[in-house]
Design a protein around this motif. Sequence first.
Motif, PDB file in Angstrom:
ATOM      1  N   ALA A 197       0.818  -1.203  -0.022  1.00 20.97           N
ATOM      2  CA  ALA A 197       0.106   0.129  -0.034  1.00 20.97           C
ATOM      3  C   ALA A 197       0.716   1.354   0.078  1.00 20.97           C
ATOM      4  O   ALA A 197       2.094   1.250   0.520  1.00 20.97           O
ATOM      5  CB  ALA A 197      -0.934  -0.050   1.225  1.00 20.97           C
ATOM      6  N   PRO A 198       0.335   2.372  -0.553  1.00 22.32           N
ATOM      7  CA  PRO A 198       1.303   3.628  -0.641  1.00 22.32           C
ATOM      8  C   PRO A 198       1.569   3.719   0.669  1.00 22.32           C
ATOM      9  O   PRO A 198       1.160   3.988   1.848  1.00 22.32           O
ATOM     10  CB  PRO A 198       0.117   4.719  -1.084  1.00 22.32           C
ATOM     11  CG  PRO A 198      -0.989   3.979  -1.800  1.00 22.32           C
ATOM     12  CD  PRO A 198      -0.970   2.552  -1.012  1.00 22.32           C
ATOM     13  N   ALA A 199       3.092   4.443   0.864  1.00 27.54           N
ATOM     14  CA  ALA A 199       3.505   4.573   2.155  1.00 27.54           C
ATOM     15  C   ALA A 199       3.159   5.871   2.812  1.00 27.54           C
ATOM     16  O   ALA A 199       3.128   5.928   4.078  1.00 27.54           O
ATOM     17  CB  ALA A 199       5.070   4.664   1.758  1.00 27.54           C
ATOM     18  N   ASP A 200       2.448   6.740   1.999  1.00 32.28           N
ATOM     19  CA  ASP A 200       2.000   8.165   2.392  1.00 32.28           C
ATOM     20  C   ASP A 200       0.766   7.803   3.140  1.00 32.28           C
ATOM     21  O   ASP A 200       0.061   8.761   3.479  1.00 32.28           O
ATOM     22  CB  ASP A 200       1.933   9.331   1.550  1.00 32.28           C
ATOM     23  CG  ASP A 200       0.967   8.977   0.294  1.00 32.28           C
ATOM     24  OD1 ASP A 200       0.411   7.686   0.170  1.00 32.28           O
ATOM     25  OD2 ASP A 200       0.925   9.868  -0.443  1.00 32.28           O
ATOM     26  N   GLN A 201       0.103   6.640   3.217  1.00 28.65           N
ATOM     27  CA  GLN A 201      -1.104   6.311   3.731  1.00 28.65           C
ATOM     28  C   GLN A 201      -0.886   5.455   4.995  1.00 28.65           C
ATOM     29  O   GLN A 201      -1.887   4.855   5.708  1.00 28.65           O
ATOM     30  CB  GLN A 201      -2.206   5.724   2.734  1.00 28.65           C
ATOM     31  CG  GLN A 201      -2.414   6.778   1.657  1.00 28.65           C
ATOM     32  CD  GLN A 201      -3.285   5.970   0.707  1.00 28.65           C
ATOM     33  OE1 GLN A 201      -3.953   4.908   0.985  1.00 28.65           O
ATOM     34  NE2 GLN A 201      -3.423   6.562  -0.535  1.00 28.65           N
ATOM     35  N   GLN A 202       0.200   5.365   5.468  1.00 30.27           N
ATOM     36  CA  GLN A 202       0.665   4.311   6.689  1.00 30.27           C
ATOM     37  C   GLN A 202      -0.292   4.834   7.792  1.00 30.27           C
ATOM     38  O   GLN A 202      -0.733   4.185   8.598  1.00 30.27           O
ATOM     39  CB  GLN A 202       2.131   4.293   6.757  1.00 30.27           C
ATOM     40  CG  GLN A 202       2.640   3.321   8.095  1.00 30.27           C
ATOM     41  CD  GLN A 202       1.887   2.053   7.937  1.00 30.27           C
ATOM     42  OE1 GLN A 202       2.284   1.348   6.724  1.00 30.27           O
ATOM     43  NE2 GLN A 202       1.224   1.425   8.704  1.00 30.27           N
ATOM     44  N   ARG A 203      -0.262   6.168   8.047  1.00 25.71           N
ATOM     45  CA  ARG A 203      -0.894   6.802   9.368  1.00 25.71           C
ATOM     46  C   ARG A 203      -2.227   6.533   9.072  1.00 25.71           C
ATOM     47  O   ARG A 203      -3.052   6.212  10.385  1.00 25.71           O
ATOM     48  CB  ARG A 203      -0.606   8.190   9.410  1.00 25.71           C
ATOM     49  CG  ARG A 203      -0.853   8.852  10.973  1.00 25.71           C
ATOM     50  CD  ARG A 203       0.014   9.910  11.336  1.00 25.71           C
ATOM     51  NE  ARG A 203       1.272   9.345  11.239  1.00 25.71           N
ATOM     52  CZ  ARG A 203       2.416  10.507  11.121  1.00 25.71           C
ATOM     53  NH1 ARG A 203       1.926  11.760  11.002  1.00 25.71           N
ATOM     54  NH2 ARG A 203       3.632  10.152  11.003  1.00 25.71           N
ATOM     55  N   GLN A 204      -2.845   6.697   7.990  1.00 21.40           N
ATOM     56  CA  GLN A 204      -4.396   6.409   7.929  1.00 21.40           C
ATOM     57  C   GLN A 204      -4.599   5.010   8.233  1.00 21.40           C
ATOM     58  O   GLN A 204      -5.614   4.602   9.092  1.00 21.40           O
ATOM     59  CB  GLN A 204      -4.810   6.675   6.525  1.00 21.40           C
ATOM     60  CG  GLN A 204      -6.212   6.432   6.187  1.00 21.40           C
ATOM     61  CD  GLN A 204      -6.825   7.740   6.239  1.00 21.40           C
ATOM     62  OE1 GLN A 204      -6.651   8.812   5.649  1.00 21.40           O
ATOM     63  NE2 GLN A 204      -8.192   7.770   7.110  1.00 21.40           N
ATOM     64  N   ARG A 205      -3.645   4.157   7.964  1.00 23.01           N
ATOM     65  CA  ARG A 205      -3.841   2.634   8.255  1.00 23.01           C
ATOM     66  C   ARG A 205      -3.777   2.413   9.876  1.00 23.01           C
ATOM     67  O   ARG A 205      -4.377   1.590  10.273  1.00 23.01           O
ATOM     68  CB  ARG A 205      -3.008   1.558   7.522  1.00 23.01           C
ATOM     69  CG  ARG A 205      -3.217   1.780   5.939  1.00 23.01           C
ATOM     70  CD  ARG A 205      -2.529   0.646   5.233  1.00 23.01           C
ATOM     71  NE  ARG A 205      -1.099   0.788   5.436  1.00 23.01           N
ATOM     72  CZ  ARG A 205      -0.479   1.626   4.401  1.00 23.01           C
ATOM     73  NH1 ARG A 205      -0.918   2.239   3.311  1.00 23.01           N
ATOM     74  NH2 ARG A 205       0.935   1.560   4.653  1.00 23.01           N
TER      75      ARG A 205
END
Length: 630
Positions: A30-38
């Motif tokens: 998954a996109p690295a810039d969405q890790q905090r969303q996850r």
Amino acid sequence: MSRRSFRRGGALLAVASLALAAPAATAQAAPADQQRQRDFAAAADEFGVPENVLLGVSFLESRWDYNAGTPSTAAGYGPMHLTDLRAAGTGGSHHDEGGEDPRGDGRRPELHPSSPGPAPVTPPLQTVDRAAQLIGESAETLREDPAQNIRGGAALLADYQRQTGARGETPADWYGAIARYGGTPDASSFADEVFETLKSGVDRVTDDGQHLTLAPTPNLLPRTGSPAGGKVECPRSVSCESVPAPYQELPGGGYGNHDLANRPQSQKIDYIVIHDTEGYWDDVLKLVQDPAYVSWNYSIRSSDGQIAQHVPTKDVAYHAGNWYVNSKSIGVEHEGFAAKGAWYTEAMYRTSAKLVRYLAEKNRIPLDRAHIIGHDNVPGINAAKIPSMHWDPGPYWDWSHYFDLLGAPFDHGFGLPGSKLVTSTPGFAANQPAFTGCESPGKPCTPRGSASQILHTEPAADAPLLKDIGLHPDGTPSTMDVSDVGSRIDAGQRYAVAEVRGDWTAVWYLGQKGWFLNPRRAPTAKPAIGTVVVPKPGKASVPVYGTAYPEASAYPAGRTPQPIVPLPYSLQSGQRYSSSGTIGSEYYYATRFDPAEHLVVKGRTKYVQVQFGHRIAYVNADDVLVLPAF
């Protein structure tokens, strides 16, 4: 491990096994810039908190930022603002530092009160301990690891929900727990702001490049908090209490800690001054209730945005170090520190903006950086006072975001390319000047977003900084110390253009050309509309003042005139400075306890307010021409 998390872990193992057996093309990360969303989604699932509630609470604390792992101005760490006063440290009051006389009235003895010292650690400032206990991690881990910080915040929010005894099936059931997370069980203002955020939704990129989205839920829940009430001057949409500052006589014939007045009937209020407390909430409230201390009109709590009013806006508080500005302003203190910690909570930004907009509308104060000013923009009353003037709220106060919340964004109302005026508009997150002295003298500050742009003597990043003969009377250049405002401009401030060379722009500043990087493809300043002042023909230089006091003949018999003392600067022929309007001359003569003896002296002299350096200043209107900035 909870039963919920154990089941979830088994499911993740099964998914991982399938992914290993699948073709590489279907197992992309998954996109690295969405890790905090996850991370938010996972924590919400693990602890049974609605994901949008968790996102909303975090946004009102930190805007989902990591802030390089440093504490907020209220000792909070990470996206969930878990507080740890032991790690962040204590602080005194900035009213005790630098030798500033907060009253700044030459007719009265200087006021230099001492502080009893910082307040002891209290449980609301140690939420990291309970969160660490709930998830079985160390406090250090929760401070430094954003994912564990989010888990700790989710566990804490769920713990508060259990304590309320309310059902937790929908976001509407979480109002009480959200209020508790704001710092106190009755933090309704914080809960209201969270629910307003849930209604409107948010989409932003954090300071460390994480892209998060909170989808809007328009019909979620009406406001159920407690609006302002009682003897307070606040908008109804915030939680506001009265904590009065005392007006009483003191031994030896003095009195404190403010002056009674009748504004705006007696004097128009022209400014709202933004401060930070350099101390924590409980200590600050004790100080303002001390009749021998100093005063300000309002304080705002960091954790939840709670507002306390101390001095009615009709009266004059001792807060800005300049009696002229005090008598023409309202002082608003924000819990926190200008350098240590260095980031302010979203909850405080939002209620502060609501309060300031309300006060500005009530008093017809323009929503611009010439009238909504920091303490660091207030001039000294004379040369001797300049070095001791305070510099809060500091370079880490996000003026652009604050004015967005005020409904007066800096990207509106700009002039045409080539205008002789510019407004400073650096991107806050990416603009990270290399300041020193946040924790100890000379030590580099943690790199972080800032509203400040640094000025150089030449169009080069390695060129020396400008000289401020008032701040550094020995003639040495300004420094990168976080408290040194002698060679910097801030977002929203407007300056007259002196020259442009390629990607560099120079503005007139303290009698010098100050250069800053302003690339055409990524500008850090934008053309502005307005007027400038220049010396009248035949005048080689014009005096610059820190007050707009009346001429001696304006004072009635028996009242000693307040001296009109120029600052150690001058407006030279060939230079121009941004003007924010012509004003009358006034002095509030209030030297005795009985308000019946107070008097507003108004003269015939007119002044023009100018943006002369980092601080505002005044020039005699008879000495200058006010011209359109084409």
